[in-house]
Design a protein around this motif. Structure first.
Motif, PDB file in Angstrom:
ATOM      1  N   LEU A 181      75.670 -44.553  -6.898  1.00 10.58           N
ATOM      2  CA  LEU A 181      76.513 -43.378  -6.701  1.00 10.58           C
ATOM      3  C   LEU A 181      76.844 -43.207  -5.214  1.00 10.58           C
ATOM      4  N   PRO A 204      63.342 -43.067 -10.877  1.00 11.94           N
ATOM      5  CA  PRO A 204      64.329 -42.151 -10.300  1.00 11.94           C
ATOM      6  C   PRO A 204      64.135 -40.696 -10.695  1.00 11.94           C
ATOM      7  N   PHE A 205      63.375 -40.440 -11.752  1.00 10.72           N
ATOM      8  CA  PHE A 205      63.279 -39.065 -12.242  1.00 10.72           C
ATOM      9  C   PHE A 205      61.886 -38.470 -12.086  1.00 10.72           C
ATOM     10  N   PHE A 263      67.155 -31.465 -10.116  1.00 11.31           N
ATOM     11  CA  PHE A 263      67.599 -32.860  -9.991  1.00 11.31           C
ATOM     12  C   PHE A 263      69.087 -32.934  -9.668  1.00 11.31           C
ATOM     13  N   LEU A 289      70.921 -34.406  -6.337  1.00 14.64           N
ATOM     14  CA  LEU A 289      71.993 -35.396  -6.436  1.00 14.64           C
ATOM     15  C   LEU A 289      73.206 -34.949  -5.624  1.00 14.64           C
ATOM     16  N   ARG A 340      71.339 -43.459  -8.417  1.00 19.14           N
ATOM     17  CA  ARG A 340      71.646 -42.682  -7.213  1.00 19.14           C
ATOM     18  C   ARG A 340      72.233 -43.560  -6.117  1.00 19.14           C
ATOM     19  N   ILE A 385      78.602 -39.754 -14.794  1.00 17.00           N
ATOM     20  CA  ILE A 385      77.266 -40.177 -15.220  1.00 17.00           C
ATOM     21  C   ILE A 385      77.149 -40.038 -16.738  1.00 17.00           C
ATOM     22  N   LEU A 404      80.527 -43.246  -3.484  1.00 19.14           N
ATOM     23  CA  LEU A 404      81.054 -42.073  -2.786  1.00 19.14           C
ATOM     24  C   LEU A 404      81.408 -42.327  -1.333  1.00 19.14           C
TER      25      LEU A 404
END
Lengths: 522, 88
Positions: free
Chosen positions: A126, A166-167, B52, B56, A123, A42, A130
Motif C-alpha cells: 500500500l 500484520p495484525f 488498525f 493504516l 501495508r 483492500i 501511494l
C-alpha cells in the motif's frame, strides 16, 4: 448545506455516532475520498447499518468478533471468515495435513495487489502504491532507497516479523518493537518468563567446600550411586547385627540367593574415593544370600527432584571467583552476600516451606512418569535483606539464584515462574533441572512457534546482515544480542552441554529482564 | 456537498431491517452529513474506524490530528497540504 449546530453540539453528535461503531470501530474520523477509495481497494469496506457510514473492518477483526460472539465455537460464520482471511493472505489451509500453502507462488497471484514486491505485507504494498515518487519502496519486506540501499533501520528478521504478523498490534520500527496504536515501545512479542527478576547470578562450586562435601559423601557412598544413604538409588537399611565399624548396607530388594556371578548390582557394596578426578573403586561382596527370603517387599526409590535442599549448602558456593563462570549479574552486583540465611528466622522458614509446599503440589499434579524423571532442585528462600530468592540447579552444574522484588507479589511471581518451568519440563521432556534450566525455559518461551527450519532460516538471515552495522554501534550490539539469542536456542535444541551451565541461564534471564525494562522506559 | 458523496454507500442504509428504525437511521445519516461538512484540507467524508484502520491511514500519510470543530481525528494528506501551502 447550512449548519446551525454549535461546535459543542457537533462534538456530541460525533461522539454519539462513534459509539455506533461495531467490530472494533471505536472512532469516527474525517477522511479524504482518495483515502476511502484506497481502503475500498483492500476490499473490506461495508456500511454500518445504524449510521450509514462506511466502515473498514479487516477480515481478521470480523473473525475475532465472530469467535467472541460464538464463545469460541467453530461456527459456519467463523469458518467462512477464516477461509476468507486465508484467501486474502494468499493461503489455503489443508485440513488433512494441518498446513498452509501459499497461492502466491509461480506468478499466479489472483489477489488484487498486482504490483506486489515479493514478500511485502499489505501495508508495505500500500505504501509503495501511494508514494511512487518518494525515492523509497518496499521490496521483499524491506524499505530500500532508489539505489537499493536499506532505509529502515530494522533488521531483516524484524522486517520479516512485521510482514508475517500484520495484525498483531505490534511492529518493529527502526529496530524497536512498538505498539501500533500508541507508538510506544513494547516488550517481546512472546510471553516471557523471569521478566520481574530483580537480580540474577550463577553459583559455581567453591573448589574447597564443594570437593570436601563430595569427599565425605564418597567415603560413605558404598555403591557409588551418588548418595551415601542409598544403594543403587534406593534407600537402604542398616544391618544392626554387625559391628558399627564394619557396617555395610543392603537393600530389602535382594532376591538372588545364588552364589553365581550374575547377582544384581544391589548385592554388591563398594567403596570409592575420588582424588583429582580419578576414581578408585574396590568391590566387595556381601552376604546377599542371608536376605534371600525377603522378596516381596515394595521398594521406595528416592525422588531425584526436591524443593527442600539443604539450605546451608549455598554457603559453599562461590559467586566471585570460583571454578568457572559466571561471576557477575546483569546489574553489576557480583556478590549477593545475603545467601544462605533463610533458616535464621521463623519468617524465612515459613516462606521457604510455603514455597516448597506449592512446588511439591505443582509437581504432584504432573504425570507419574514425568515425576519419576524429574531431577534437580527448585527452592525458594527468604534472604537476609528480605528478598525472595529462587534457586534452580543441581550440585553437578551449580545453581542460579534469581531474586524477586520484596513486595506482596514477589513470592507469587516467583511461583509463577516455577510453574512455567515445570510446564516447560512437562511439554518438552527436558526434566533435568540444572544450572542452565532457567535459561532453557526462557529460550523455549522466546522461540515458541519456531520450528527448526524457521529458526535456522532466520538465524542465517540475521547472520548475513551483520556487515550492515558498524562494529560497536548500538545497532551492531542489538544485532549481536539477537544473534546470541538465536545461538542459545540452537544450543538448547541441540542438547549442547553449554545450555546446562549457569552462565547460559544468567544470559537468558538477563535478556528477559532487559526486554521488560525496555518497556518501562518507553 | 451532495449527500451521496458525503456518505458512500448510504443507500444500503435503507435496505434490510437492521434493528434500527428508518427514522433513526435517517437522523444519523443527516448528522453524519453535517459532521462530514466540518472536515478540512480535503477531508470531505467521515467513516467508522478501528485502531488498525487509523494506523493504516496514518501510515499512508494521514495527518492524525484533531479537527477543532468536531473533536474527531482527521486524516487529510499532510504532503498534499504542504505542497499546497509551501509550494514544494
Amino acid at each position: 448545506m447550512s449548519n446551525n449546530l454549535t461546535h459543542d453540539q457537533m462534538k456530541r453528535i460525533a461522539e454519539s455516532m462513534a459509539n455506533m461503531g461495531r467490530n472494533g470501530d471505536s472512532e469516527l474520523v474525517h477522511v479524504m475520498p482518495e483515502e476511502v477509495a484506497l481502503l475500498e481497494k483492500i476490499g473490506a469496506g461495508t456500511t454500518n447499518p445504524r449510521t450509514g457510514l462506511r466502515e473498514f473492518n479487516t477480515t481478521q477483526e470480523k473473525l475475532n468478533a465472530a469467535l467472541k460472539e460464538s464463545g469460541g465455537s467453530w461456527t459456519k460464520e467463523v469458518n467462512d471468515l477464516a477461509k476468507q482471511r486465508d484467501a486474502e493472505k494468499g493461503q489455503v489451509y489443508d485440513t488433512k495435513t494441518n498446513t498452509y500453502t501459499s497461492t502466491n507462488s509461480g506468478g499466479n497471484n489472483n489477489s488484487s495487489s498486482t504490483n506486489s514486491q515479493g514478500d511485502n505485507s499489505i501495508r508495505q504494498d500500500l505504501a509503495n502504491w501511494l508514494t511512487p515518487n518518494d525515492g523509497m519502496s518496499y521490496e521483499n519486506g524491506v524499505l530500500v532507497n532508489a539505489d537499493g540501499s536499506r532505509v529502515n533501520q530494522n533488521t531483516s528478521y524484524q522486517d520479516a516479523a512485521n510482514a508475517s504478523t500484520p495484525f498483531d498490534g505490534k511492529s518493529y520500527v527502526n529496530g524497536q518493537l512498538v505498539n501500533d496504536e500508541t507508538g510506544n515501545s513494547v516488550t517481546s512479542g512472546h510471553d516471557s518468563v523471569f521478566k520481574t527478576v530483580a537480580n540474577i547470578v550463577g553459583l559455581v562450586a567453591n573448589p574447597v567446600a564443594f570437593v570436601a562435601g563430595k569427599a565425605i559423601n564418597n567415603a560413605f557412598d558404598k555403591d557409588g550411586d551418588g548418595n551415601m544413604f542409598t544403594t543403587g538409588g534406593e534407600f537402604t537399611f542398616f544391618d544392626n547385627n554387625k559391628d558399627s565399624s564394619t557396617k555395610s548396607s543392603t537393600t530389602r530388594t535382594i532376591v538372588n540367593n545364588n552364589d553365581d556371578n550374575d547377582r544384581p548390582a544391589t548385592t554388591t557394596a563398594s567403596t570409592q574415593s575420588t582424588t583429582g578426578g580419578d576414581t578408585d573403586t574396590t568391590g566387595a561382596s556381601n552376604e546377599a544370600g542371608t536376605y534371600s527370603e525377603i522378596s516381596d517387599v515394595p521398594t521406595y526409590r528416592a525422588p531425584e527432584f526436591t524443593s527442600r535442599p539443604e539450605r546451608r549448602k549455598f554457603i559453599n558456593y562461590d559467586y566471585t571467583d570460583g571454578t568457572g563462570k559466571p561471576v557477575g549479574t546483569y546489574n553489576g552486583n557480583a556478590k549477593p552476600f545475603h545467601v544462605a540465611t533463610s533458616a535464621e528466622s521463623m519468617e524465612s522458614f515459613v516462606v521457604a516451606e510455603t514455597a516448597s509446599n506449592a512446588i511439591d503440589t505443582m509437581v504432584s499434579n504432573m504425570s507419574p512418569e514425568i515425576q519419576d524423571k524429574l531431577k534437580g532442585e527448585i527452592s525458594v528462600q527468604l534472604t537476609a535483606d528480605n528478598q525472595i530468592a529462587l534457586y534452580v540447579g543441581n550440585d553437578e552444574t551449580g545453581y542460579v539464584e534469581a531474586v524477586y522484588a520484596a513486595d506482596d507479589t514477589g513470592l507469587n511471581t516467583a511461583m509463577t515462574d516455577v510453574a512455567n518451568m515445570l510446564a516447560y519440563g512437562e511439554s518438552s521432556g527436558d526434566l533435568n533441572i540444572d544450572a542452565g534450566y532457567s535459561g532453557r525455559v526462557r529460550s523455549a518461551a522466546r522461540f515458541t512457534g519456531y520450528d527448526d527450519n524457521t529458526l535456522n532460516q532466520q538465524y542465517a538471515m540475521l547472520k548475513s546482515e551483520g556487515s550492515n552495522y558498524e562494529q560497536g554501534s548500538p545497532l551492531y550490539l542489538l544485532w549481536l544480542e539477537r544473534v546470541q539469542e538465536f545461538e542459545d536456542e540452537i544450543k538448547r535444541r541441540d542438547g549442547d552441554p553449554a545450555a546446562s551451565s549457569a552462565d547460559y541461564s544468567v544470559a537468558g534471564v538477563t535478556r528477559s529482564v532487559a526486554e521488560s525494562a525496555a518497556g518501562f522506559f518507553a | 456537498m451532495a449527500f451521496s458523496t458525503a456518505i458512500m454507500g448510504s443507500s444500503d442504509v435503507f435496505g434490510p431491517n437492521t434493528g434500527t428504525s428508518i427514522a433513526t437511521r435517517k437522523e444519523a445519516s443527516a448528522a453524519g452529513e453535517k459532521i462530514a461538512d466540518q472536515g478540512r484540507y480535503g477531508d470531505t467524508m467521515v467513516i467508522h474506524a478501528s485502531p488498525f484502520t487509523m494506523k493504516l491511514l496514518t501510515d499512508i500519510g494521514g495527518a492524525n490530528t484533531f479537527n477543532p470543530k468536531t473533536g474527531m481525528l482527521e486524516f487529510y494528506n499532510v504532503d498534499d497540504l504542504l505542497r499546497e501551502k509551501v509550494g514544494y
